[in-house]
Design an enzyme around this catalytic site. Structure first.
Site, mmCIF file in Angstrom:
data_model
loop_
_atom_site.group_PDB
_atom_site.id
_atom_site.type_symbol
_atom_site.label_atom_id
_atom_site.label_comp_id
_atom_site.label_asym_id
_atom_site.label_seq_id
_atom_site.Cartn_x
_atom_site.Cartn_y
_atom_site.Cartn_z
ATOM 1 N N GLU A 173 0.826 -1.232 0.000
ATOM 2 C CA GLU A 173 0.000 0.000 0.000
ATOM 3 C C GLU A 173 0.850 1.268 0.000
ATOM 4 O O GLU A 173 0.653 2.168 0.830
ATOM 5 C CB GLU A 173 -0.965 -0.012 1.196
ATOM 6 N N GLU A 292 -5.615 -8.190 -0.655
ATOM 7 C CA GLU A 292 -6.341 -7.903 0.595
ATOM 8 C C GLU A 292 -7.793 -7.659 0.232
ATOM 9 O O GLU A 292 -8.102 -6.702 -0.496
ATOM 10 C CB GLU A 292 -5.774 -6.682 1.331
#
Ligand code: AHR
Length: 502
Positions: A173, A292
């Site tokens: 991320e 995710e």
């Protein structure tokens, strides 16, 4: 009563289902590792301190790949802290989750645990606060047989065989301002490209995942993927997607349609990756690692104050321990339908996470381990979805949601395993009020038997808890009937259903 109809025909193939789509995620976060998969002294712990009751549930869940060690945690992590004699491992501060990391569990423990769980390792390198050299170092430790300092260190630490890890995430991320070492798409794209090239100099057969967007609602979404891939297209194999969904302000109708957002997310990232492919005149196709995804009540997490006094940062705190309802599990099942509907391009995925932290498996220290409501759609989809994913030419009544406008009441995907001749259909009924009758044309498959299991409850907010571990279970759906080439099934309101055909 609303209705829907669909067709199951092997000619409508989307793509082969990669088993890696049934992956999960273990992060050093809360009680996922400590007092989750690892609890020395627990009555069910084995000689390595791994809970065998948890291992059994992981196998039952049908997990293929496990991403490790983070998540936000990885951006402050030194992998070397977690190898070698345990008594010499440092205690560190985990800036991502305001916790203390003892490093009792690290790469070698993860490798041992994965072998016992029967899962493939997927490893994330720290590109937030570290770089090419540390990524190449950890790769030398895991994948080189021996004869160099780091590979010999692994052998000395008790692992004579290299781990042969194929799947590697290039950071985590990196588009998120919360990420330690957060950077621009340009900076990250260049770093990902350099890191990938360095890692491939050591092991050309790796499969590398570049960070995509942390969610489709990031302000940089779309531009981030394009820029990163403009730099790293030739060097990586996947771009990642992350998405979490929750019921907001009591708007269950919109929440039940969350997969509409996931479909759109996937299709937009595919379009962006293919745009860069065109710009580069490339023959190579970049696929998606949806590494995710889950239901996560993230607003609840943000509403709790973080412990700011560093001296008070805890060890293995109870963090992100969402308790899932039937409605959550129905949405969860529909997210799996969305992944399978895009099996041609989503060839890897990780349910975030595996134990205690937004997880299908919960544990109590010194106590039991049990299945959350989300356990069931995952386990059954992993068990039945084999071979090829089929587009089902769905026609469904619709309803109107605040967030997504008009959406189909039913969503569905089919699968067909040419080898065994077996097929399956996964369906969700998003109606809060009504049962929905679905007619399925199965003439093309020449099947003779069908059975169905559904997840539903009179109370859509029913949950499994420590006190009531089996409150929510799958139920046989006896409404299913097969007449010649036509199958009908009635889906209860707010339900997820799997039909097995042979
Ligand atoms: O899964 C929980 C967290 O969600 C992960 O650490 C991070 O990557 C994401 O924001």
């Amino acid at each position: 009563m609303p209705t829907a109809s669909l067709t199951l025909d092997p000619r409508f193939a989307v793509g082969a289902i990669n088993r890696r789509v049934f992956g999960s995620f273990v992060e050093h976060l809360g009680r996922c590792v400590y007092n989750g998969i690892y609890e020395p002294g627990h009555p069910n712990a084995d000689a390595d301190g791994f809970r065998e009751d948890v291992l059994e549930l992981v196998r039952e869940l049908g997990i293929s790949t496990v991403r490790y060690p983070g998540g936000n945690f990885v951006s402050g992590y030194r992998w070397e802290d977690g190898v070698g004699p345990k008594e010499q491992r440092p205690r560190r501060l985990d800036l991502a989750w305001h916790s203390v990391e003892t490093n009792e569990f690290g790469l070698d423990e993860f490798a041992k645990w994965s072998a016992k769980a029967g899962t493939e390792m997927m490893y994330a390198v720290n590109l937030g606060t570290r770089g090419v050299l540390e990524a190449v170092d950890v790769l030398e430790y895991t994948n080189v047989r021996s004869g160099s300092t780091l590979s010999d260190a692994r052998v000395a630490n008790g692992a004579p065989e290299p781990y042969g890890i194929k799947m590697w995430c290039l950071g985590n991320e990196m588009d998120g301002p919360w990420q330690l070492g957060h950077m621009s798409a340009d900076d990250y794209g260049k770093l990902a490209s350099r890191t990938a090239k360095g890692m491939r100099q050591l092991d050309p057969d790796l499969e590398l995942v570049a960070c995509g967007s942390s969610s489709a609602s990031m302000p940089t979404f779309g531009a981030w993927e394009r820029t990163v891939l403009e730099h790293a297209y030739d060097d990586v194999d996947y771009i990642s997607c992350h998405a979490y969904y929750e019921e907001r302000d009591g708007d269950l109708d919109s929440f039940l349609a969350s997969a509409v957002n996931m479909d759109h997310f996937i299709e937009t990232v595919v379009a962006t990756a293919d745009h860069v492919k065109a710009l580069k005149r490339s023959d190579k196709t970049i696929n998606i690692s949806f590494d995710e995804w889950n239901v996560w009540y993230i607003e609840r997490y943000h509403s709790v104050d973080k412990i700011t006094k560093i001296e008070e940062w805890p060890y293995a705190p109870r963090l992100l321990e969402d308790v899932y309802s039937v409605a959550d599990a129905v949405v969860f099942g529909s997210l799996m339908i969305s992944l399978l509907k895009h099996a041609d391009r989503v060839t890897s995925a990780s349910l975030a996470q595996l134990v205690n932290v937004i997880a299908p498996i919960m544990t109590e220290p010194g106590g039991p381990a049990w299945r959350q409501a989300t356990f069931f759609p995952f386990a059954v989809t992993s068990e039945l979805a084999k071979g090829t994913a089929l587009e089902v030419r769905l026609e469904s009544d619709t309803y109107v949601t605040q967030q997504y406008g008009e959406v189909p009441i039913v969503d569905a995907v089919g699968t067909h395993d040419a080898e065994s001749g077996r097929a399956a259909v996964f369906l969700v009924n998003r109606s809060r009020e009504s049962e929905t009758t679905v007619t399925i044309d199965v003439r093309a498959l020449g099947l003779s038997s069908a059975s169905a299991r559904s997840l539903w409850d009179e109370d859509v907010y029913a949950k499994n808890t420590l006190e009531q571990q089996d409150r929510v279970q799958l139920r046989a759906n006896d409404s299913v009937s097969l007449d010649g080439g036509s199958l009908t099934v009635t889906l209860p309101p707010v339900s997820w259903t799997a039909i097995e055909l042979s």
